[in-house]
Design an enzyme around this catalytic site. Structure first.
Site, PDB file in Angstrom:
ATOM      1  CG  HIS A 123      -1.917   0.964   1.408  1.00  0.00           C
ATOM      2  ND1 HIS A 123      -1.669   2.270   1.748  1.00  0.00           N
ATOM      3  CD2 HIS A 123      -3.261   0.872   1.266  1.00  0.00           C
ATOM      4  CE1 HIS A 123      -2.815   2.935   1.817  1.00  0.00           C
ATOM      5  NE2 HIS A 123      -3.797   2.111   1.527  1.00  0.00           N
ATOM      6  CG  ASP A 200       0.508  -2.168   6.120  1.00  0.00           C
ATOM      7  OD1 ASP A 200      -0.437  -2.243   6.929  1.00  0.00           O
ATOM      8  OD2 ASP A 200       0.421  -1.617   5.010  1.00  0.00           O
ATOM      9  CD  GLN A 203      -6.979  -4.456   4.538  1.00  0.00           C
ATOM     10  OE1 GLN A 203      -7.923  -5.087   5.015  1.00  0.00           O
ATOM     11  NE2 GLN A 203      -7.130  -3.235   4.046  1.00  0.00           N
ATOM     12  CE  LYS A 226      -7.384   0.032   6.580  1.00  0.00           C
ATOM     13  NZ  LYS A 226      -8.140   0.331   5.374  1.00  0.00           N
ATOM     14  CB  CYS A 366      -3.648   3.281  -1.562  1.00  0.00           C
ATOM     15  SG  CYS A 366      -4.892   4.515  -1.255  1.00  0.00           S
TER      16      CYS A 366
HETATM   17  N1  PMP Z   1      -1.882  -0.582   4.555  1.00  0.00           N
HETATM   18  C1  PMP Z   1      -2.832  -1.375   4.060  1.00  0.00           C
HETATM   19  C2  PMP Z   1      -2.471  -2.768   3.633  1.00  0.00           C
HETATM   20  C3  PMP Z   1      -4.148  -0.909   3.968  1.00  0.00           C
HETATM   21  O1  PMP Z   1      -5.083  -1.703   3.453  1.00  0.00           O
HETATM   22  C4  PMP Z   1      -4.450   0.400   4.398  1.00  0.00           C
HETATM   23  C5  PMP Z   1      -5.864   0.953   4.288  1.00  0.00           C
HETATM   24  N2  PMP Z   1      -6.426   0.842   3.015  1.00  0.00           N
HETATM   25  C6  PMP Z   1      -3.417   1.182   4.908  1.00  0.00           C
HETATM   26  C7  PMP Z   1      -2.153   0.662   4.986  1.00  0.00           C
HETATM   27  C8  PMP Z   1      -3.662   2.585   5.391  1.00  0.00           C
HETATM   28  O2  PMP Z   1      -4.516   2.604   6.492  1.00  0.00           O
HETATM   29  P1  PMP Z   1      -5.074   3.981   7.058  1.00  0.00           P
HETATM   30  O3  PMP Z   1      -5.686   4.700   5.896  1.00  0.00           O
HETATM   31  O4  PMP Z   1      -6.085   3.572   8.083  1.00  0.00           O
HETATM   32  O5  PMP Z   1      -3.927   4.736   7.637  1.00  0.00           O
END
Ligand code: PMP
Length: 412
Positions: A123, A200, A203, A226, A366
């Site tokens: 991401h 990270d 998920q 999440k 993203c």
């Molecule tokens: N890493 C991953 C794998 C994600 O899926 C996400 C959220 N889509 C993020 C980072 C970023 O999370 P946040 O927008 O809550 O900071």
């Protein structure tokens, strides 16, 4: 596994609504999950009864809010099996947590010629902080290849991680390909070369049991929103000795021990990294979200979602012209499922599904470098949580077929 038999569904009032004349089927859980009524009530109750700033007051309300705020930290510590509660730092979310690691540990430890290793499926939140750090420090950013199923490839990791590597940072679960990466092996590899392992967990923490001691990761980042909690509150876990050795990144109230005119000493962990008034209600609510998840059991949540994937993936695979990304084998696939219908832009597909009441995400998620790696611009993505059912899965499948027919024949 139909809606009536799902015992948790009734706790999520938002699900019980009609959109575009159809019953809502919410399948955008990888973006954010819905919140149970208990947590919505808890947030309201905090503001109605206990609201006061934390740590600074001796009055009763301040003590009450501080107690709840720190109690939530202990719950989160236990949830990921961290050794100490001071290893749990409240942040704004996964993105913020990863940026703090890059700006604090990264700034302090990366020098010209060092290597930072990530993968092609990251991401942007786990890519740009490292990319910018590497640019600033004249370090090298390396990308581990993916195997044919989309997992971070351990064989390539063995080539990419070297004695020059200082940081390895990988998503535990991909938000596009639905794979669970081999973090334990990657952490071992990183440590053999003297590097730290950053995970990270955006998920994975909501989806499965995550044990930081078992993974032996040095840092873990995740987001409360999440996993049933409110937005604007996330967690940075770090091993105590590492966090102690790192400088704070934000300055202000709360994070100091003593301020003199021309220098300052820092507060102890975890407050050294928590400048200013935190998201108090958010942290307390995340503690309650952890209670809710524990009341089901993370093993049970994982098992339930695996059953949903077993059910829905073959049905999706049976739809002509539907390209599904990630592993074909349901046993290897989490409940984050990305797909494209041949000849149709994913935004059109998602709009067609929305007309059927089905909420899915469409775009690059993203993860533009991953899209480039896959040779595509975007995908649609359905992501399930424990309040989803086989009925929801059937609606998804039927709606994809209906949308396909609509765009082919002009009827829906
Ligand atoms: N890493 C991953 C794998 C994600 O899926 C996400 C959220 N889509 C993020 C980072 C970023 O999370 P946040 O927008 O809550 O900071």
């Amino acid at each position: 596994m139909d809606n009536k038999n799902n015992q948790w569904r009734k706790d999520f009032p938002i699900l019980d609504q009609v959109v575009n004349d159809e019953q809502l089927v919410y399948l955008d859980n990888a973006a954010t999950t819905q919140k149970p009524q208990q947590i919505i009530d808890d947030i309201m109750a905090f503001y109605q009864n206990d609201n006061a700033n934390v740590h600074r007051g001796v009055h009763t309300l301040a003590e009450r809010s501080t107690e709840q705020f720190e109690e939530a930290r202990s719950k989160i510590q236990q949830f990921i099996n961290a050794k100490h509660s001071d290893e749990i730092i409240y942040t704004k979310g996964t993105t913020d947590s990863l940026n703090i690691i890059a700006r604090s540990y990264g700034e302090q430890n990366i020098q010209a010629g060092d290597e930072i290793v990530i993968s092609y499926l990251e991401h942007h939140s786990n890519l740009i902080p490292w990319q910018q750090l590497a640019l600033k420090k004249h370090a090298t950013l390396k990308y581990i290849d993916l195997d044919e199923d989309g997992f971070v490839d351990l064989n390539d990791a063995k080539k990419k991680i070297t004695d020059k590597t200082k940081i390895v940072s990988i998503a535990h679960v991909s938000n596009v390909l639905g794979v669970i990466n081999p973090i334990k092996q990657l952490a071992k590899l990183a440590h053999q070369h003297g590097a730290v392992m950053v995970v990270d967990g955006a998920q994975s923490v909501p989806y499965m049991p995550v044990d930081v001691q078992d993974l032996d990761c040095d840092f873990l980042a995740f987001s409360g929103h999440k996993m049933l909690g409110p937005t604007g509150l996330g967690i940075l876990y770090g091993k105590e000795d590492l966090l102690n050795s790192m400088p704070p990144v934000d300055y202000g109230g709360e994070m100091i021990s003593f301020v003199h005119l021309f220098d300052t000493t820092w507060n102890d962990l975890p407050w050294k990294f928590e400048a200013g008034t935190p998201n108090i209600a958010g942290a307390i609510a995340l503690g309650h979200a952890v209670d809710y998840l524990n009341s089901i059991g993370m093993d049970k949540i994982l098992d339930y979602e695996n059953q949903l994937v077993d059910y829905v993936l073959p049905k999706l695979q049976a739809i002509d012209d539907l390209i599904i990304y990630g592993p074909r084998d349901p046993q290897k696939h989490t409940s984050v499922i990305s797909f494209n219908l041949k000849g149709l832009h994913p935004h059109d597909l998602a709009t067609g599904l929305d007309m059927e009441g089905v909420a899915v995400r469409a775009g690059h998620h993203c993860a533009q470098p991953l899209m480039e790696y896959l040779g595509i611009k975007a995908t649609a993505r359905a992501s399930f949580y424990f309040y989803n059912t086989k009925e929801d899965a059937d609606t998804l499948v039927n709606s994809i077929v209906a949308t396909k027919e609509f765009f082919q024949n002009g009827t829906i």
